[in-house]
Design an enzyme around this catalytic site. Structure first.
Site, short mmCIF file in Angstrom:
data_model
loop_
_atom_site.label_atom_id
_atom_site.label_comp_id
_atom_site.label_asym_id
_atom_site.label_seq_id
_atom_site.Cartn_x
_atom_site.Cartn_y
_atom_site.Cartn_z
N LYS A 261 0.83 -1.21 0.00
CA LYS A 261 0.00 0.00 0.00
C LYS A 261 0.86 1.26 0.00
O LYS A 261 0.66 2.17 -0.81
CB LYS A 261 -0.94 -0.02 1.21
CG LYS A 261 -1.83 1.20 1.33
CD LYS A 261 -1.30 2.16 2.37
CE LYS A 261 -2.20 3.38 2.49
NZ LYS A 261 -1.68 4.32 3.52
N ASP B 256 -5.90 0.45 0.53
CA ASP B 256 -5.91 0.57 1.98
C ASP B 256 -7.22 -0.03 2.50
O ASP B 256 -7.99 -0.60 1.73
CB ASP B 256 -5.73 2.04 2.41
CG ASP B 256 -6.96 2.86 2.12
OD1 ASP B 256 -7.86 2.38 1.40
OD2 ASP B 256 -7.04 4.00 2.62
#
Length: 212
Positions: free
Chosen positions: A119, A137
């Site tokens: 991420k 996320d």
DNA sequence: AACTCGGGGCA
DNA sequence: TGCCCAGAGTT
């Protein structure tokens, strides 16, 4: 092709015409540090400390010199500060020693830095280096699953499927849209389904009303 | 796969 | 004031 995607894109395009990163963009290095700091906290919390922090410490060399304890004091308010201080300082050292003092531009090298997972790497690639990615996320993960665009508990699979289903010129926008929607409406607990314009396209909502 | 790291925000 | 929220690394 996910059949409601056109409607979803239409709605988001109106509601968030110009989505932007919440993290204040500075240098690629500073974006990397801010993004490492943003793990398990909010951009709001990170933005509270970055201005002062980057005013005192600007470049990788400045962070590499710090002791863990010195940096911990600066970033205490974001939580998980012992881990993050170590990640930031060790990443700074690695950038200097292994990557010629440049933030690497490949996902593999970015993920090699301590504290940088997929991420964080994708956020840096997208915002510092303008590479077209969809960083997954918890908001992107949750909203994409609830809407029914994906159906998986694997983060990598969410990313893969979204990139297959969403037109490439919308990847960056789509990422931001799901984050905004996830924060404001489609919250982890007690989502505002009643007031949500997308409820008629939403698998989660349809399951809710079916279940009673 | 489960556990750890930790603060801010809010009911 | 206790519960909920948000990623990466380690065991």
């Amino acid at each position: 092709m996910y059949k409601n995607l056109g409607k979803i894109i239409e709605y988001f395009s109106k509601k968030y015409p110009k989505p932007e990163t919440a993290l204040k963009f500075m240098t690629p290095f500073q974006l990397l540090i801010a993004t490492i700091m943003s793990a398990q906290t909010t951009d709001v919390q990170v933005n509270k400390v970055t201005e002062k922090l980057f005013n005192k410490f600007e470049k990788a060399e400045d962070f590499a010199k710090l002791s863990y304890e010195e940096l911990e004091k600066e970033i205490k308010s974001i939580g998980l500060y012992k881990n993050k201080s170590k990640y930031i300082i060790e990443s700074s050292k690695m950038i200097i020693n292994k990557y010629s003092n440049e933030v690497p531009k490949s996902r593999e090298k970015l993920m090699n830095l301590p504290g940088v997972g997929r991420k964080t790497a994708n956020v840096v690639l997208a915002n510092a280096f303008k590479q077209n990615t969809i960083a997954v996320d918890t908001h992107v993960f949750r909203v994409a699953n609830r809407l029914g665009i994906v159906n998986t508990d694997k983060t990598d699979q969410v990313e893969k499927t979204l990139m297959e289903v969403v037109p490439e010129n919308y990847w960056s926008k789509f990422h931001h849209w799901l984050i905004f929607h996830g924060r404001e409406v489609c919250k982890a607990r007690n989502p505002y389904c009643q007031g949500c314009t997308l409820k008629s396209y939403c698998k989660y909502y349809q399951n809710q009303i079916k279940g009673g």
